[in-house]
Design an enzyme around this catalytic site. Structure first.
Site, PDB file in Angstrom:
ATOM      1  N   GLU A  63      -6.953   4.342   3.832  1.00 14.26           N
ATOM      2  CA  GLU A  63      -6.646   5.735   4.127  1.00 14.26           C
ATOM      3  C   GLU A  63      -7.848   6.484   4.676  1.00 14.26           C
ATOM      4  O   GLU A  63      -7.711   7.313   5.587  1.00 14.26           O
ATOM      5  CB  GLU A  63      -6.120   6.441   2.869  1.00 14.26           C
ATOM      6  CG  GLU A  63      -4.721   6.028   2.448  1.00 14.26           C
ATOM      7  CD  GLU A  63      -4.687   4.749   1.612  1.00 14.26           C
ATOM      8  OE1 GLU A  63      -3.585   4.306   1.244  1.00 14.26           O
ATOM      9  OE2 GLU A  63      -5.790   4.212   1.340  1.00 14.26           O
ATOM     10  N   HIS A 132       1.924   7.627  -8.601  1.00 15.13           N
ATOM     11  CA  HIS A 132       2.896   7.623  -7.510  1.00 15.13           C
ATOM     12  C   HIS A 132       3.959   8.711  -7.686  1.00 15.13           C
ATOM     13  O   HIS A 132       5.026   8.623  -7.074  1.00 15.13           O
ATOM     14  CB  HIS A 132       3.604   6.265  -7.425  1.00 15.13           C
ATOM     15  CG  HIS A 132       2.719   5.109  -7.094  1.00 15.13           C
ATOM     16  ND1 HIS A 132       1.899   4.516  -8.032  1.00 15.13           N
ATOM     17  CD2 HIS A 132       2.519   4.432  -5.934  1.00 15.13           C
ATOM     18  CE1 HIS A 132       1.234   3.527  -7.463  1.00 15.13           C
ATOM     19  NE2 HIS A 132       1.597   3.458  -6.188  1.00 15.13           N
TER      20      HIS A 132
END
Length: 339
Positions: A63, A132
């Site tokens: 990322e 998550h």
């Protein structure tokens, strides 16, 4: 005008991106599993087949690398859409988001633009635990230089995504997993919506009153709009007419619509799936109090996730998430009635 169609949020997002890619060759997409797979939440489905690997780029699991590359591409004249698969993953790339994307327009004295969309999945409700399942609206709204968008339905998702792509500032486009219309995760009935084939943009900073009422104002966004509407239905059975506001964007924030509603109802409940402390719920309440504390006939109520990691256990997760029942109880409290 073309005939309207009922579409899911995920299809609305991918259609918005495709239309902007057709209209502007500088628009491209990159991220993890956004090509052949179409994004794990369906937001880029079908794009690879039409636009090819040059404009729909699958990236390694890095990322920091690909969001940093997105900043550079934006400053060099492109309009990248970068998918951060889960908002929870922002920790490894925050320097690229906050110290580069958010600040470089200011640092350059306005000589550079950063027309970049970071779209990312938020929300819990399906037992995927603390790394998550977060929402984190306020985390990014707190950082100057970023615009923050959180649609609740397909019509808004398409219009807000088109506006985000065309914007010259970096935009955090935060879509809720539970609103995407995926086969493996049920969505509220109101998430899918009728929308035209034509491209259209919804201006940032314009909240929408999705239900009119005179007794209490319920302010929410994203998934919590649907929980708030469910609560309003239940309150109506008790003779209480709730006005429900969908903020749609957090930065810029439409304080005016909220204040005007509270001026009418005198009561305020704010609902967010983000954490409670230092968050959006407190900001909305403060905005009303700063405008005129006498607008409120009762103490305002806020519903958000308590300051704990999202539990893996399904019963515990549901316990910490705001629900329609909790919203009803909060609204009744402002009415001086027992829940």
């Amino acid at each position: 005008m073309s005939s309207n169609r009922i579409m899911t949020v995920s299809r609305a997002i991918s259609e918005a991106i495709a239309q902007e890619m057709r209209a502007d060759p500088t628009v491209f997409v990159m991220g993890e599993d956004i090509g052949t797979y179409g994004g794990i939440f369906g937001a880029t489905a079908g794009l690879l087949d039409e636009f090819g690997k040059e404009r729909v780029r699958d990236t390694p699991i890095s990322e920091t690398g690909f969001i940093g590359a997105g900043v550079g591409a934006a400053m060099a004249g492109m309009r990248p859409i970068v998918e951060l698969m889960f908002v929870d993953f922002f920790g490894v790339c925050m320097d690229a988001i906050y110290n580069l994307a958010a600040k470089n327009i200011y640092f350059s004295g306005g000589n550079y633009k950063v027309p970049m969309v970071i779209m990312t999945a938020t929300g819990g409700g399906y037992s995927d635990a603390g790394q998550h399942s977060q929402t984190l609206h306020a985390t990014f709204a707190h950082l100057p230089g970023l615009k923050v968008v959180a649609p609740s339905n397909a019509y808004d998702a398409k219009g807000l995504m088109i506006a985000a792509i065309r914007d010259d500032s970096p935009v955090m486009f935060m879509f809720h997993k539970g609103l995407q219309g995926l086969a493996w995760m049920a969505s509220p009935e109101g998430a899918a919506a009728e929308l035209p084939e034509e491209a259209y943009a919804i201006p940032f900073g314009e909240a929408k009153v999705v239900r009119r009422g005179k007794d209490v104002t319920i302010v929410s966004l994203s998934m919590m709009v649907h929980k708030s509407l469910d609560a309003a239905e239940e309150l109506a059975k008790q003779g209480i007419e709730a006005e429900v506001i969908d903020l749609r964007t957090i930065v810029p924030l439409d304080r005016k619509t909220v204040i005007e509603s509270v001026r009418k109802t005198g009561r305020l409940v704010v609902v967010d799936e983000d954490y409670k402390s230092f968050g959006l719920t407190g900001e909305i309440i403060a905005s009303v109090a700063e405008e005129d504390p006498t607008l409120l006939k009762a103490a305002p109520q806020r519903l958000a996730v308590p300051d704990v990691p999202i539990p893996y256990s399904r019963p515990m997760e549901q316990y910490v998430l705001p629900s329609a029942d909790k919203i009803v109880a909060a609204a009744l409290k402002t009415m001086k009635k027992d829940a």
